[in-house]
Design a protein around this motif. Sequence first.
Motif, short mmCIF file in Angstrom:
data_model
loop_
_atom_site.label_atom_id
_atom_site.label_comp_id
_atom_site.label_asym_id
_atom_site.label_seq_id
_atom_site.Cartn_x
_atom_site.Cartn_y
_atom_site.Cartn_z
N GLU A 189 2.01 -11.23 -7.48
CA GLU A 189 2.02 -10.30 -8.62
C GLU A 189 0.91 -9.26 -8.46
N GLU A 190 -0.25 -9.69 -7.99
CA GLU A 190 -1.34 -8.75 -7.77
C GLU A 190 -0.97 -7.74 -6.69
N LYS A 191 -0.38 -8.24 -5.60
CA LYS A 191 0.03 -7.33 -4.52
C LYS A 191 1.12 -6.38 -4.99
N ARG A 192 2.04 -6.88 -5.78
CA ARG A 192 3.14 -6.04 -6.26
C ARG A 192 2.60 -4.86 -7.07
N ALA A 193 1.60 -5.13 -7.89
CA ALA A 193 1.02 -4.06 -8.69
C ALA A 193 0.34 -3.02 -7.80
N LEU A 194 -0.33 -3.45 -6.76
CA LEU A 194 -0.99 -2.52 -5.84
C LEU A 194 0.03 -1.73 -5.03
N TYR A 195 1.10 -2.38 -4.59
CA TYR A 195 2.14 -1.66 -3.86
C TYR A 195 2.80 -0.61 -4.76
N LEU A 200 -0.64 0.71 0.78
CA LEU A 200 0.12 0.18 1.91
C LEU A 200 -0.31 -1.25 2.23
N SER A 201 0.68 -2.04 2.60
CA SER A 201 0.37 -3.41 3.05
C SER A 201 -0.52 -3.39 4.28
N LEU A 202 -0.41 -2.36 5.12
CA LEU A 202 -1.26 -2.26 6.31
C LEU A 202 -2.74 -2.22 5.94
N LEU A 205 -3.51 -6.07 3.49
CA LEU A 205 -3.49 -7.39 4.11
C LEU A 205 -4.58 -7.49 5.16
N ASP A 206 -5.40 -8.54 5.03
CA ASP A 206 -6.60 -8.67 5.86
C ASP A 206 -6.28 -8.62 7.35
N GLY A 207 -6.97 -7.71 8.02
CA GLY A 207 -6.91 -7.69 9.48
C GLY A 207 -5.65 -7.13 10.08
N MET A 208 -4.73 -6.61 9.28
CA MET A 208 -3.45 -6.21 9.85
C MET A 208 -3.60 -5.03 10.81
N ARG A 209 -4.37 -4.03 10.42
CA ARG A 209 -4.52 -2.87 11.31
C ARG A 209 -5.24 -3.27 12.60
N ALA A 210 -6.25 -4.11 12.49
CA ALA A 210 -6.99 -4.54 13.68
C ALA A 210 -6.09 -5.34 14.61
N ARG A 211 -5.26 -6.18 14.06
CA ARG A 211 -4.36 -6.98 14.88
C ARG A 211 -3.32 -6.10 15.57
#
Length: 221
Positions: A189-195, A200-202, A205-211
């Motif tokens: 629910e928290e993520k949905r509000a931010l989206y 962006l999920s990129l 979400l922790d570390g996604m761009r680095a990965r």
Amino acid sequence: MNNTVRTPALTASAFAELGVATTHEAQGRAGLLHPRLQPRQSGVAIAGTAVTCEVPPGDNWMIHVALEQAQPGDILVVTPTSPCDDGYFGDLLATSAMARGVRGLVIDAGVRDLAILRRMGFPVWSKSVSAQGCVKETLADVQVPIVCGGRMISPGDVIVADDDGVCVVRREDAPGVLAAAKRREAAEEEKRALYAQGNLSLDLLDGMRARLEAKGLQYLS
């Protein structure tokens, strides 16, 4: 006699609001029944305790026996002893099931009278739809552990079913899985509000761009 130990009713029922996908993820992406078990209606979500039933090919006698063992809040889970697509269950059995408080049917075989079942509001998840009728000749087991849709299901386990399919939660694990599912739902629910705000999920979400960079992703201008 019916001495099955069932998951407490409040615990089992609470999974309906959380749904199959969240429940599946909350227990380590486990418990999903095979996607061949399709919802035969839309927009219906149920959860309850399993009353289990084996049926011989083309013979639905044991479903009648299983309904005697059913209690309010149960979900009837049926599997054939050998693969069969016949229509084991129709509107008459649904009428009996509803009168006993059964919330729905999960069957690794066929159902019939589908239009009537929909009008009745009795939800079904099945492998097939077939008008082929059944005999009543051969005994099989009721209220024993069975394999349905590729998953072991014991009497009293939690069954969760919605438009995404069917998931089982072992009775012993249900309180912990329910707590984990509630935490997951709150986080989503928290993520949905931010989206919804355009994030962006990129970036969230922790570390996604680095990965992605470590994997060699390149943005070309």
